[in-house]
Design a protein around this motif. Structure first.
Motif, PDB file in Angstrom:
ATOM      1  N   TRP A  22       0.795  -1.223   0.000  1.00 35.00           N
ATOM      2  CA  TRP A  22       0.000   0.000   0.000  1.00 35.00           C
ATOM      3  C   TRP A  22       0.831   1.278   0.000  1.00 35.00           C
ATOM      4  N   SER A  23       2.071   1.263   0.389  1.00 38.73           N
ATOM      5  CA  SER A  23       2.834   2.504   0.526  1.00 38.73           C
ATOM      6  C   SER A  23       2.930   3.286  -0.785  1.00 38.73           C
ATOM      7  N   LEU A  24       3.231   2.612  -1.870  1.00 40.78           N
ATOM      8  CA  LEU A  24       3.340   3.314  -3.154  1.00 40.78           C
ATOM      9  C   LEU A  24       1.989   3.853  -3.602  1.00 40.78           C
ATOM     10  N   LEU A  25       0.925   3.134  -3.320  1.00 45.08           N
ATOM     11  CA  LEU A  25      -0.405   3.627  -3.685  1.00 45.08           C
ATOM     12  C   LEU A  25      -0.789   4.841  -2.860  1.00 45.08           C
ATOM     13  N   VAL A  26      -0.425   4.849  -1.593  1.00 44.93           N
ATOM     14  CA  VAL A  26      -0.681   6.015  -0.745  1.00 44.93           C
ATOM     15  C   VAL A  26       0.105   7.204  -1.284  1.00 44.93           C
ATOM     16  N   LEU A  27       1.363   7.006  -1.632  1.00 41.87           N
ATOM     17  CA  LEU A  27       2.174   8.089  -2.203  1.00 41.87           C
ATOM     18  C   LEU A  27       1.577   8.610  -3.505  1.00 41.87           C
ATOM     19  N   ARG A  28       1.083   7.706  -4.345  1.00 41.52           N
ATOM     20  CA  ARG A  28       0.448   8.125  -5.592  1.00 41.52           C
ATOM     21  C   ARG A  28      -0.713   9.073  -5.318  1.00 41.52           C
ATOM     22  N   GLU A  29      -1.546   8.730  -4.359  1.00 43.34           N
ATOM     23  CA  GLU A  29      -2.701   9.569  -4.032  1.00 43.34           C
ATOM     24  C   GLU A  29      -2.274  10.922  -3.489  1.00 43.34           C
ATOM     25  N   VAL A  30      -1.258  10.939  -2.658  1.00 43.35           N
ATOM     26  CA  VAL A  30      -0.784  12.190  -2.060  1.00 43.35           C
ATOM     27  C   VAL A  30      -0.151  13.084  -3.127  1.00 43.35           C
ATOM     28  N   LEU A  31       0.527  12.477  -4.083  1.00 42.81           N
ATOM     29  CA  LEU A  31       1.164  13.263  -5.139  1.00 42.81           C
ATOM     30  C   LEU A  31       0.152  13.927  -6.071  1.00 42.81           C
ATOM     31  N   LEU A  32      -1.069  13.444  -6.079  1.00 42.24           N
ATOM     32  CA  LEU A  32      -2.114  14.034  -6.907  1.00 42.24           C
ATOM     33  C   LEU A  32      -2.648  15.342  -6.320  1.00 42.24           C
ATOM     34  N   GLY A  33      -2.282  15.655  -5.105  1.00 40.82           N
ATOM     35  CA  GLY A  33      -2.711  16.899  -4.465  1.00 40.82           C
ATOM     36  C   GLY A  33      -3.102  16.659  -3.020  1.00 40.82           C
ATOM     37  N   LEU A  59       5.468   6.916   6.399  1.00 44.07           N
ATOM     38  CA  LEU A  59       5.920   7.813   5.337  1.00 44.07           C
ATOM     39  C   LEU A  59       6.275   9.188   5.897  1.00 44.07           C
ATOM     40  N   ALA A  60       5.514   9.652   6.871  1.00 46.08           N
ATOM     41  CA  ALA A  60       5.804  10.940   7.511  1.00 46.08           C
ATOM     42  C   ALA A  60       7.108  10.867   8.311  1.00 46.08           C
ATOM     43  N   ALA A  61       7.358   9.746   8.959  1.00 42.89           N
ATOM     44  CA  ALA A  61       8.590   9.581   9.735  1.00 42.89           C
ATOM     45  C   ALA A  61       9.832   9.681   8.851  1.00 42.89           C
TER      46      ALA A  61
END
Length: 76
Positions: A22-33, A59-61
């Motif tokens: 899930w980490s890369l998918l979470v990053l993908r969503e965050v990168l969208l805005g 990811l924040a850490a």
């Protein structure tokens, strides 16, 4: 304890940071805005709230995501 790669190359280090499920998918969503937690949950069907929270905290850490206050009606 999470398994780490014994290699000291940038690809192995990146895999250590974002290689969890899930980490890369979470990053993908965050990168969208800017996204609220509920937006992330809606765009990532199948992830539990607990797991999403864990991934965001990890990811924040590592400085890959940050939390900030959004104007109403959004929370953070």
């Amino acid at each position: 304890m999470k398994k780490r790669h014994a290699h000291y190359c940038p690809i192995a280090r990146a895999l250590d940071l974002v290689g969890d499920r899930w980490s890369l998918l979470v990053l993908r969503e965050v990168l969208l805005g800017e996204r609220r937690f509920s937006d992330l949950r809606a765009n990532l069907p199948g992830i539990s709230p607990t797991l999403l929270s864990e991934r965001l905290q990890a990811l924040a850490a590592h400085g890959l995501v940050t939390t900030k206050e959004l104007p109403p009606p959004a929370a953070r």
